[in-house]
Design a protein around this motif. Structure first.
Motif, PDB file in Angstrom:
ATOM      1  N   ILE A 169       0.843  -1.206   0.000  1.00 26.80           N
ATOM      2  CA  ILE A 169       0.000   0.000   0.000  1.00 26.80           C
ATOM      3  C   ILE A 169       0.873   1.249   0.000  1.00 26.80           C
ATOM      4  N   LEU A 170       1.874   1.272   0.859  1.00 29.63           N
ATOM      5  CA  LEU A 170       2.760   2.428   0.938  1.00 29.63           C
ATOM      6  C   LEU A 170       3.506   2.625  -0.376  1.00 29.63           C
ATOM      7  N   ARG A 171       3.958   1.527  -0.962  1.00 30.26           N
ATOM      8  CA  ARG A 171       4.697   1.619  -2.224  1.00 30.26           C
ATOM      9  C   ARG A 171       3.809   2.158  -3.343  1.00 30.26           C
ATOM     10  N   LYS A 172       2.606   1.611  -3.462  1.00 31.70           N
ATOM     11  CA  LYS A 172       1.715   2.014  -4.539  1.00 31.70           C
ATOM     12  C   LYS A 172       1.203   3.441  -4.363  1.00 31.70           C
ATOM     13  N   LEU A 173       1.043   3.873  -3.123  1.00 34.68           N
ATOM     14  CA  LEU A 173       0.572   5.241  -2.870  1.00 34.68           C
ATOM     15  C   LEU A 173       1.723   6.248  -2.837  1.00 34.68           C
ATOM     16  N   ASN A 174       2.951   5.736  -2.880  1.00 36.94           N
ATOM     17  CA  ASN A 174       4.147   6.586  -2.864  1.00 36.94           C
ATOM     18  C   ASN A 174       4.207   7.423  -1.587  1.00 36.94           C
ATOM     19  N   VAL A 175       3.983   6.768  -0.448  1.00 37.32           N
ATOM     20  CA  VAL A 175       4.109   7.408   0.863  1.00 37.32           C
ATOM     21  C   VAL A 175       5.059   6.560   1.714  1.00 37.32           C
ATOM     22  N   TYR A 176       5.468   7.105   2.855  1.00 36.08           N
ATOM     23  CA  TYR A 176       6.526   6.470   3.622  1.00 36.08           C
ATOM     24  C   TYR A 176       6.080   5.895   4.965  1.00 36.08           C
ATOM     25  N   SER A 177       4.832   6.136   5.335  1.00 37.38           N
ATOM     26  CA  SER A 177       4.338   5.587   6.594  1.00 37.38           C
ATOM     27  C   SER A 177       2.841   5.382   6.507  1.00 37.38           C
ATOM     28  N   ARG A 178       2.322   4.519   7.369  1.00 38.46           N
ATOM     29  CA  ARG A 178       0.878   4.288   7.381  1.00 38.46           C
ATOM     30  C   ARG A 178       0.139   5.556   7.779  1.00 38.46           C
ATOM     31  N   THR A 179       0.735   6.370   8.652  1.00 38.55           N
ATOM     32  CA  THR A 179       0.108   7.635   9.043  1.00 38.55           C
ATOM     33  C   THR A 179      -0.016   8.569   7.848  1.00 38.55           C
ATOM     34  N   GLN A 180       1.036   8.660   7.043  1.00 40.74           N
ATOM     35  CA  GLN A 180       0.990   9.506   5.857  1.00 40.74           C
ATOM     36  C   GLN A 180      -0.042   8.990   4.866  1.00 40.74           C
ATOM     37  N   ALA A 181      -0.147   7.674   4.747  1.00 39.15           N
ATOM     38  CA  ALA A 181      -1.140   7.095   3.844  1.00 39.15           C
ATOM     39  C   ALA A 181      -2.551   7.500   4.269  1.00 39.15           C
ATOM     40  N   VAL A 182      -2.819   7.405   5.569  1.00 35.27           N
ATOM     41  CA  VAL A 182      -4.140   7.762   6.083  1.00 35.27           C
ATOM     42  C   VAL A 182      -4.428   9.241   5.839  1.00 35.27           C
ATOM     43  N   ILE A 183      -3.433  10.098   6.083  1.00 35.48           N
ATOM     44  CA  ILE A 183      -3.624  11.534   5.904  1.00 35.48           C
ATOM     45  C   ILE A 183      -3.902  11.871   4.446  1.00 35.48           C
ATOM     46  N   GLU A 184      -3.103  11.303   3.538  1.00 35.02           N
ATOM     47  CA  GLU A 184      -3.257  11.624   2.123  1.00 35.02           C
ATOM     48  C   GLU A 184      -4.602  11.139   1.572  1.00 35.02           C
TER      49      GLU A 184
END
Length: 227
Positions: free
Chosen positions: A196-211
């Protein structure tokens, strides 16, 4: 229409029984012999869509009990990209309509329209058009819209299971809790999170949730009806 039958088959996804009945009535005006099936949640809709006999159209309310914001639409578009999904909603803000269309909705019908107009809108979508209210005027794109469109594109790369994991991350669930809900090992959950992090191009689960939360237009929904 589905090749299995000449009779149109529609899935009505709404948690309010009175409006489900209103949709049934409007649909029958457009297609008297239509086969309509009801779902009271996104989870129930996914189970019905997994059946062998396909649907020709889904009519989806944005405000569903088991999802937030546009999650339901995103799930359906990701799992069943060939199924036209029309939003039938009490929200009529142009920003919400624009967002729904950018996520792949085949149309947006306000719940305030008359039954015969609703029937005409359904016919137009079945004929290949994208229906929007006559009063709708598309807004000029801005950088934020481009960013949202980019994130939607990334979300489309997630598998259905990864989308479920992402939804649970947004609910604040830990890997152990997610593993229990999905009946898989924690190692499997960790692998899903990494993808999920790789495909969304984010570095943490927190950043994924925020974005991803930025896609909800949460303030806009809350301002209108406590969504």
């Amino acid at each position: 229409m589905s090749p299995a039958s000449e009779v149109a088959r529609f899935l009505i996804i709404d948690d309010h029984p009175l409006f489900r009945e209103a949709l049934h009535s409007a649909v029958r005006m457009a297609y008297p012999d239509v086969d309509t099936v009801e779902a009271r949640s996104i989870g129930e809709a996914v189970e019905l869509l997994a059946e062998a006999r396909p649907f020709d159209l889904a009519l989806l309310d944005l405000s569903m009990p088991d999802v937030h914001g546009f999650e339901g639409l995103l799930q359906l578009r990701t799992r069943y990209p060939h199924l036209p999904v029309v939003i039938v909603s009490g929200y009529e803000d142009p920003k919400i309509i624009s967002e729904a269309l950018s996520y792949g909705a085949a149309g947006f019908i306000p719940k305030s329209v008359r039954k015969d107009d609703l029937a005409a809108a359904i016919r137009s979508v079945m004929e290949g058009a994208i229906y929007v209210p006559e009063t709708y005027k598309a807004e000029q794109p801005d950088p934020e819209s481009n960013d949202r469109a980019d994130m939607v594109q990334r979300l489309s790369r997630l598998t259905p299971q990864q989308l479920r994991v992402l939804q649970m991350l947004r609910q604040g669930m830990l890997n152990k809790q997610i593993a229990y809900e999905l009946q898989v090992g924690e190692t499997t959950v960790k692998a899903h999170v990494s993808e999920i992090l790789r495909k969304l191009n984010v570095y943490s689960r927190t950043q994924a949730v925020i974005e991803v939360s930025k896609l909800d237009n949460a303030e806009l929904f809350r301002d209108q009806q406590g969504f």
